[in-house]
Design a protein around this motif. Structure first.
Motif, PDB file in Angstrom:
ATOM      1  N   MET A 141       0.842  -1.173   0.000  1.00 54.66           N
ATOM      2  CA  MET A 141       0.000   0.000   0.000  1.00 54.66           C
ATOM      3  C   MET A 141       0.888   1.236   0.000  1.00 54.66           C
ATOM      4  N   LEU A 142       0.573   2.156  -0.893  1.00 55.41           N
ATOM      5  CA  LEU A 142       1.343   3.376  -1.030  1.00 55.41           C
ATOM      6  C   LEU A 142       0.486   4.544  -0.575  1.00 55.41           C
ATOM      7  N   ILE A 143       0.903   5.207   0.476  1.00 57.94           N
ATOM      8  CA  ILE A 143       0.187   6.377   0.971  1.00 57.94           C
ATOM      9  C   ILE A 143       0.832   7.600   0.349  1.00 57.94           C
ATOM     10  N   ARG A 144      -0.003   8.404  -0.307  1.00 61.02           N
ATOM     11  CA  ARG A 144       0.501   9.553  -1.037  1.00 61.02           C
ATOM     12  C   ARG A 144       0.092  10.854  -0.347  1.00 61.02           C
ATOM     13  N   VAL A 145       1.054  11.780  -0.253  1.00 63.05           N
ATOM     14  CA  VAL A 145       0.775  13.111   0.286  1.00 63.05           C
ATOM     15  C   VAL A 145       1.522  14.142  -0.549  1.00 63.05           C
ATOM     16  N   ASP A 146       1.029  15.366  -0.509  1.00 69.09           N
ATOM     17  CA  ASP A 146       1.677  16.488  -1.175  1.00 69.09           C
ATOM     18  C   ASP A 146       2.042  17.509  -0.112  1.00 69.09           C
ATOM     19  N   PRO A 147       3.330  17.580   0.254  1.00 69.24           N
ATOM     20  CA  PRO A 147       3.737  18.512   1.316  1.00 69.24           C
ATOM     21  C   PRO A 147       3.439  19.974   0.979  1.00 69.24           C
ATOM     22  N   ALA A 148       3.306  20.304  -0.300  1.00 67.25           N
ATOM     23  CA  ALA A 148       3.041  21.685  -0.702  1.00 67.25           C
ATOM     24  C   ALA A 148       1.553  22.031  -0.637  1.00 67.25           C
ATOM     25  N   SER A 149       0.700  21.051  -0.423  1.00 64.06           N
ATOM     26  CA  SER A 149      -0.744  21.270  -0.388  1.00 64.06           C
ATOM     27  C   SER A 149      -1.155  22.023   0.875  1.00 64.06           C
ATOM     28  N   ASP A 150      -2.270  22.743   0.760  1.00 63.09           N
ATOM     29  CA  ASP A 150      -2.845  23.418   1.926  1.00 63.09           C
ATOM     30  C   ASP A 150      -3.593  22.448   2.835  1.00 63.09           C
ATOM     31  N   VAL A 151      -3.873  21.247   2.322  1.00 63.24           N
ATOM     32  CA  VAL A 151      -4.586  20.232   3.100  1.00 63.24           C
ATOM     33  C   VAL A 151      -3.617  19.646   4.120  1.00 63.24           C
ATOM     34  N   PRO A 152      -4.021  19.573   5.392  1.00 60.41           N
ATOM     35  CA  PRO A 152      -3.124  19.015   6.414  1.00 60.41           C
ATOM     36  C   PRO A 152      -2.679  17.593   6.054  1.00 60.41           C
ATOM     37  N   ILE A 153      -1.462  17.257   6.444  1.00 57.46           N
ATOM     38  CA  ILE A 153      -0.883  15.952   6.112  1.00 57.46           C
ATOM     39  C   ILE A 153      -1.754  14.816   6.648  1.00 57.46           C
ATOM     40  N   PHE A 154      -2.263  14.945   7.885  1.00 59.24           N
ATOM     41  CA  PHE A 154      -3.073  13.857   8.444  1.00 59.24           C
ATOM     42  C   PHE A 154      -4.306  13.614   7.578  1.00 59.24           C
ATOM     43  N   ALA A 155      -4.908  14.696   7.051  1.00 65.26           N
ATOM     44  CA  ALA A 155      -6.092  14.555   6.204  1.00 65.26           C
ATOM     45  C   ALA A 155      -5.725  13.904   4.866  1.00 65.26           C
ATOM     46  N   GLN A 156      -4.534  14.204   4.361  1.00 66.00           N
ATOM     47  CA  GLN A 156      -4.079  13.586   3.116  1.00 66.00           C
ATOM     48  C   GLN A 156      -3.830  12.093   3.310  1.00 66.00           C
ATOM     49  N   VAL A 157      -3.259  11.729   4.450  1.00 69.64           N
ATOM     50  CA  VAL A 157      -3.020  10.310   4.741  1.00 69.64           C
ATOM     51  C   VAL A 157      -4.352   9.570   4.812  1.00 69.64           C
ATOM     52  N   ALA A 158      -5.305  10.130   5.545  1.00 70.67           N
ATOM     53  CA  ALA A 158      -6.620   9.496   5.668  1.00 70.67           C
ATOM     54  C   ALA A 158      -7.299   9.403   4.302  1.00 70.67           C
ATOM     55  N   ALA A 159      -7.204  10.455   3.500  1.00 69.06           N
ATOM     56  CA  ALA A 159      -7.827  10.452   2.168  1.00 69.06           C
ATOM     57  C   ALA A 159      -7.182   9.407   1.265  1.00 69.06           C
ATOM     58  N   SER A 160      -5.885   9.220   1.402  1.00 70.06           N
ATOM     59  CA  SER A 160      -5.187   8.215   0.592  1.00 70.06           C
ATOM     60  C   SER A 160      -5.668   6.812   0.941  1.00 70.06           C
ATOM     61  N   VAL A 161      -5.870   6.549   2.219  1.00 71.64           N
ATOM     62  CA  VAL A 161      -6.380   5.238   2.646  1.00 71.64           C
ATOM     63  C   VAL A 161      -7.807   5.057   2.147  1.00 71.64           C
ATOM     64  N   ARG A 162      -8.637   6.109   2.272  1.00 70.96           N
ATOM     65  CA  ARG A 162     -10.019   6.020   1.776  1.00 70.96           C
ATOM     66  C   ARG A 162     -10.042   5.734   0.275  1.00 70.96           C
ATOM     67  N   ALA A 163      -9.165   6.398  -0.468  1.00 73.12           N
ATOM     68  CA  ALA A 163      -9.111   6.194  -1.927  1.00 73.12           C
ATOM     69  C   ALA A 163      -8.715   4.765  -2.264  1.00 73.12           C
ATOM     70  N   ASP A 164      -7.752   4.212  -1.536  1.00 72.47           N
ATOM     71  CA  ASP A 164      -7.356   2.821  -1.775  1.00 72.47           C
ATOM     72  C   ASP A 164      -8.507   1.870  -1.456  1.00 72.47           C
ATOM     73  N   ALA A 165      -9.266   2.188  -0.422  1.00 70.90           N
ATOM     74  CA  ALA A 165     -10.419   1.346  -0.069  1.00 70.90           C
ATOM     75  C   ALA A 165     -11.486   1.443  -1.153  1.00 70.90           C
ATOM     76  N   ALA A 166     -11.743   2.650  -1.620  1.00 67.78           N
ATOM     77  CA  ALA A 166     -12.772   2.843  -2.651  1.00 67.78           C
ATOM     78  C   ALA A 166     -12.393   2.163  -3.956  1.00 67.78           C
ATOM     79  N   ALA A 167     -11.103   2.142  -4.255  1.00 62.43           N
ATOM     80  CA  ALA A 167     -10.636   1.518  -5.499  1.00 62.43           C
ATOM     81  C   ALA A 167     -10.513   0.003  -5.373  1.00 62.43           C
ATOM     82  N   GLY A 168     -10.777  -0.525  -4.184  1.00 64.60           N
ATOM     83  CA  GLY A 168     -10.697  -1.970  -3.987  1.00 64.60           C
ATOM     84  C   GLY A 168      -9.300  -2.486  -3.697  1.00 64.60           C
ATOM     85  N   ARG A 169      -8.358  -1.578  -3.498  1.00 64.77           N
ATOM     86  CA  ARG A 169      -6.984  -2.000  -3.176  1.00 64.77           C
ATOM     87  C   ARG A 169      -6.835  -2.385  -1.709  1.00 64.77           C
ATOM     88  N   LEU A 170      -7.811  -2.001  -0.893  1.00 65.14           N
ATOM     89  CA  LEU A 170      -7.861  -2.412   0.513  1.00 65.14           C
ATOM     90  C   LEU A 170      -9.168  -3.145   0.734  1.00 65.14           C
TER      91      LEU A 170
END
Length: 116
Positions: free
Chosen positions: A1-30
């Motif tokens: 599992m690859l968790i992706r974040v963009d350090p330059a984004s205005d979105v907090p890192i914790f929210a990006q980590v959670a969103a990455s996990v949600r995206a993997d779940a939605a895509a069936g990778r989790l």
């Protein structure tokens, strides 16, 4: 599992980590029963504070998407199944919105308003 974040984004890192996990779940990778990488591993690979990753995992736990237990780590729950089921519908909706020339922000606003 690859968790992706963009350090330059205005979105907090914790929210990006959670969103990455949600995206993997939605895509069936989790799938239910899968273990997420340890918070320590994720923090090390992303070069972020351990508590940042723990906050993301706690958010996912609060949503019911993961179960966190000492010694077992974070385990994906059955609650991810509906996310995967909706994935194709979301893809179709975004394609239709794109064809109509809607911006992502406009689509998000429409979805939020409709959800209420």
């Amino acid at each position: 599992m690859l968790i992706r974040v963009d350090p330059a984004s205005d979105v907090p890192i914790f929210a990006q980590v959670a969103a990455s996990v949600r995206a993997d779940a939605a895509a069936g990778r989790l799938r239910p029963g899968d273990r997420l990488p340890s918070a320590r591993e994720v923090a090390g690979s992303l070069e972020v504070n351990l508590h940042t990753v723990l906050r993301a995992y706690q958010e996912l736990r609060d949503e019911g998407l993961v179960d966190m237990r000492r010694g077992r780590g974070a385990v994906v729950t059955d609650a991810v199944a509906p996310l995967a089921q909706l994935h194709d519908d979301v893809v179709a909706l975004t394609e239709r919105a794109r064809a109509l020339g809607l911006s992502p922000d406009t689509l998000a606003s429409l979805v939020k308003e409709t959800f209420r």
